[in-house]
Structure formats: structure tokens, C-alpha cells
Design a protein around this motif. Structure first.
Motif, PDB file in Angstrom:
ATOM      1  N   ALA A 190       0.920  -1.191   0.121  1.00  0.00           N
ATOM      2  CA  ALA A 190      -0.105   0.016   0.076  1.00  0.00           C
ATOM      3  C   ALA A 190       0.818   1.173  -0.010  1.00  0.00           C
ATOM      4  CB  ALA A 190      -0.961   0.037   1.318  1.00  0.00           C
ATOM      5  N   HIS A 191       0.451   2.242  -0.854  1.00  0.00           N
ATOM      6  CA  HIS A 191       1.501   3.414  -0.887  1.00  0.00           C
ATOM      7  C   HIS A 191       0.332   4.546  -1.373  1.00  0.00           C
ATOM      8  CE1 HIS A 191       1.684   1.444  -4.592  1.00  0.00           C
ATOM      9  NE2 HIS A 191       1.404   2.493  -5.259  1.00  0.00           N
ATOM     10  N   ALA A 192       1.038   5.845  -1.242  1.00  0.00           N
ATOM     11  CA  ALA A 192       0.323   7.157  -1.395  1.00  0.00           C
ATOM     12  C   ALA A 192       0.484   7.174  -3.140  1.00  0.00           C
ATOM     13  CB  ALA A 192       1.085   8.172  -0.825  1.00  0.00           C
ATOM     14  N   GLU A 193      -0.720   7.799  -3.640  1.00  0.00           N
ATOM     15  CA  GLU A 193      -0.553   7.784  -5.136  1.00  0.00           C
ATOM     16  C   GLU A 193       0.502   8.861  -5.445  1.00  0.00           C
ATOM     17  OE1 GLU A 193      -1.985   5.797  -7.495  1.00  0.00           O
ATOM     18  OE2 GLU A 193      -2.604   4.668  -5.814  1.00  0.00           O
ATOM     19  N   GLY A 194       0.947   9.044  -6.608  1.00  0.00           N
ATOM     20  CA  GLY A 194       1.836   9.967  -7.254  1.00  0.00           C
ATOM     21  C   GLY A 194       3.241   9.511  -7.549  1.00  0.00           C
ATOM     22  N   VAL A 195       3.917  10.223  -8.367  1.00  0.00           N
ATOM     23  CA  VAL A 195       5.230   9.830  -8.865  1.00  0.00           C
ATOM     24  C   VAL A 195       6.086  10.718  -8.190  1.00  0.00           C
ATOM     25  CG1 VAL A 195       6.609   9.435 -10.833  1.00  0.00           C
ATOM     26  CG2 VAL A 195       4.336   8.949 -11.150  1.00  0.00           C
ATOM     27  N   LYS A 196       5.971  12.127  -8.127  1.00  0.00           N
ATOM     28  CA  LYS A 196       6.977  13.061  -7.594  1.00  0.00           C
ATOM     29  C   LYS A 196       7.271  12.750  -5.920  1.00  0.00           C
ATOM     30  CE  LYS A 196       7.604  15.795 -11.423  1.00  0.00           C
ATOM     31  NZ  LYS A 196       8.095  17.044 -11.766  1.00  0.00           N
ATOM     32  N   ASN A 197       6.350  11.936  -5.257  1.00  0.00           N
ATOM     33  CA  ASN A 197       6.725  11.639  -3.999  1.00  0.00           C
ATOM     34  C   ASN A 197       7.179  10.279  -3.589  1.00  0.00           C
ATOM     35  OD1 ASN A 197       4.490   9.959  -4.629  1.00  0.00           O
ATOM     36  ND2 ASN A 197       3.059  10.614  -3.244  1.00  0.00           N
ATOM     37  N   GLN A 198       8.128  10.074  -4.098  1.00  0.00           N
ATOM     38  CA  GLN A 198       8.769   8.756  -4.310  1.00  0.00           C
ATOM     39  C   GLN A 198       9.909   8.610  -2.670  1.00  0.00           C
ATOM     40  OE1 GLN A 198      11.738   7.472  -7.339  1.00  0.00           O
ATOM     41  NE2 GLN A 198      11.300   9.525  -7.892  1.00  0.00           N
ATOM     42  N   PHE A 199       9.885  10.011  -2.661  1.00  0.00           N
ATOM     43  CA  PHE A 199      10.982  10.191  -1.250  1.00  0.00           C
ATOM     44  C   PHE A 199      10.283  10.291  -0.115  1.00  0.00           C
ATOM     45  CE2 PHE A 199      13.355  11.505  -4.961  1.00  0.00           C
ATOM     46  CZ  PHE A 199      14.575  10.636  -4.884  1.00  0.00           C
ATOM     47  N   THR A 200      10.653   9.594   1.123  1.00  0.00           N
ATOM     48  CA  THR A 200       9.914   9.588   2.294  1.00  0.00           C
ATOM     49  C   THR A 200      10.905  10.013   3.254  1.00  0.00           C
ATOM     50  OG1 THR A 200      10.628   7.387   2.875  1.00  0.00           O
ATOM     51  CG2 THR A 200       8.710   7.250   1.602  1.00  0.00           C
ATOM     52  N   ALA A 242       8.828   5.124  -7.785  1.00  0.00           N
ATOM     53  CA  ALA A 242       9.839   5.473  -8.728  1.00  0.00           C
ATOM     54  C   ALA A 242       9.669   4.952 -10.016  1.00  0.00           C
ATOM     55  CB  ALA A 242      11.179   4.946  -8.196  1.00  0.00           C
ATOM     56  N   VAL A 243       9.843   5.868 -10.968  1.00  0.00           N
ATOM     57  CA  VAL A 243       9.560   5.512 -12.451  1.00  0.00           C
ATOM     58  C   VAL A 243      10.690   4.679 -12.926  1.00  0.00           C
ATOM     59  CG1 VAL A 243       9.755   6.442 -14.719  1.00  0.00           C
ATOM     60  CG2 VAL A 243       8.312   7.785 -12.811  1.00  0.00           C
ATOM     61  N   ALA A 244      12.019   4.916 -12.596  1.00  0.00           N
ATOM     62  CA  ALA A 244      13.049   3.969 -12.838  1.00  0.00           C
ATOM     63  C   ALA A 244      12.697   2.599 -12.569  1.00  0.00           C
ATOM     64  CB  ALA A 244      14.239   4.658 -12.374  1.00  0.00           C
ATOM     65  N   PHE A 245      12.142   2.620 -11.375  1.00  0.00           N
ATOM     66  CA  PHE A 245      12.023   1.101 -10.591  1.00  0.00           C
ATOM     67  C   PHE A 245      10.965   0.339 -11.739  1.00  0.00           C
ATOM     68  CE2 PHE A 245       9.191  -1.493  -7.886  1.00  0.00           C
ATOM     69  CZ  PHE A 245      10.102  -2.563  -7.581  1.00  0.00           C
ATOM     70  N   TRP A 246      10.127   0.947 -12.256  1.00  0.00           N
ATOM     71  CA  TRP A 246       9.131   0.516 -12.946  1.00  0.00           C
ATOM     72  C   TRP A 246       9.629   0.394 -14.266  1.00  0.00           C
ATOM     73  CZ3 TRP A 246       5.396  -2.481 -11.496  1.00  0.00           C
ATOM     74  CH2 TRP A 246       4.835  -2.275 -10.178  1.00  0.00           C
TER      75      TRP A 246
END
Length: 195
Positions: A35-45, A54-58
Motif C-alpha cells: 500500500a502506498h500513496a498515489e503520485g510519482v514525484k512523492n517517491q522520497f519519504t 519510482a519511475v526508474a524502478f518500473w
């Protein structure tokens, strides 16, 4: 929690899929969903990075799965060919008689890697290298009859694979994805240049 898009797409294609909840297994490659928050630019916690954002991960996951799929599909029709060799074949089907340097540039491979790729293809009887009659320092790569024949055998396999890869994704989304990946590549391309 509703199933992610790829779960719905699998169901629409008639593949076995289950309701997706946190901790469930993805039908694509047994990846554990979180489970995670939606959005791409919020990959850093606060404590690190959420790889699922993370786009690079996908990009890496799609690369791995498509590469493994291509190996299996080519093997199923009796062709022992790597994805890198496939790219070279496609470039030579587009225009035969390319130099090794042109192939390096058009497939994003360095010279030693391209040399190894071509060695393997030459050993399989798919390509031949010869000196350019206009420039003796340049070696041209041409397809053999066997390399030319693979086009008719492999294109239907790849068409089917791409259709499965794009299933359930609209044309607008595919165009946006390609354009976005091209922009990401352009953003990073400068780091590849010799310094």
C-alpha cells in the motif's frame, strides 16, 4: 483497496487475477504489492525512498519482464537470439550495410559490447562483416540469407508480444508514455557523454 490497473487489465484479457490487497502477490511476476500513496514525484519519504513510486524502478521491471518474455518467445519458435541481437537485426532490416559505429549509436551500445554482439551473430550465421570499399578503416555489417529469413519468423512473435504488452492501454497513454520516456532519456543522456 481496488486492484491496480494491471490487475484489471489482466482480468479484462481473461487471465486469472485476484482482488489486490496490501501484501498480495501480483499475477505478472509474483511481485509483492504494498500500500502506498498515489503520485510519482512523492517517491522520497522521511526515511528513504518508496520504490513503488519510482519511475526508474518500473522501467527496470518492464525491461526485465519483457527481456525474459522475448527469450522465451524466440526459444519457442527455435531461435536462439538475445534482445540485443534482436535490436541489431531490426536496424539492419531497416537499412543494411551499416557500419559498426552506426549500429553502436542506433542501439545505444558501446564498441566492445557491439563487437561481442556481432561476434555471436556472426557465429550463428546471421550477419557478415566486411571492409567498406570506400573506407578501408570501416567495417560494414550485412545480413546473411539466414538473418534475412528471421524477419518473417520473428516479426509475428514480436507483434503478438507487443499486443500483450499494450493490452488495455489506450493510444493516448502509449504516446504519452513514449514521449515521457524519451524526455527522461534526454534529461539523462548528457551523463553518458565522455567528460
Amino acid at each position: 483497496m481496488a486492484p491496480p490497473a494491471y490487475g484489471r487489465d489482466a482480468a479484462e484479457r481473461g487471465q486469472r487475477t485476484e482482488e489486490r490487497e496490501e501484501g498480495s502477490i501480483c499475477c505478472i511476476d509474483n511481485y509483492q504489492l504494498e500500500a502506498h500513496a498515489e503520485g510519482v514525484k512523492n517517491q522520497f519519504t522521511e526515511t528513504g525512498i518508496d520504490l513503488d513510486q519510482a519511475v526508474a524502478f518500473w522501467v527496470q521491471r518492464v525491461y526485465q519482464v519483457s527481456r525474459a518474455t522475448m527469450y522465451r518467445r524466440f526459444g519457442a519458435v527455435g531461435v536462439d537470439l538475445t534482445p540485443e541481437q534482436w535490436m541489431v537485426l531490426v536496424r539492419l532490416w531497416e537499412r543494411e550495410g551499416r557500419s559498426q559505429n552506426e549500429l553502436c549509436e542506433s542501439t545505444l551500445r558501446d564498441r566492445p559490447t557491439m563487437s561481442r554482439i556481432l561476434d555471436g551473430m556472426e557465429a550463428r550465421g546471421l550477419v557478415a562483416r566486411q571492409t567498406d570499399p570506400e573506407d578501408s578503416r570501416t567495417r560494414l555489417v550485412t545480413l546473411t540469407a539466414k538473418g534475412k529469413q528471421l524477419r518473417g519468423k520473428l516479426l509475428p512473435v514480436v507483434r503478438e508480444m507487443v499486443a500483450e504488452l499494450e493490452a488495455g492501454i489506450g493510444e493516448d497513454d502509449l504516446v504519452t508514455t513514449r514521449r515521457t520516456l524519451q524526455r527522461i532519456f534526454q534529461n539523462l543522456e548528457g551523463y553518458l557523454a565522455p567528460r
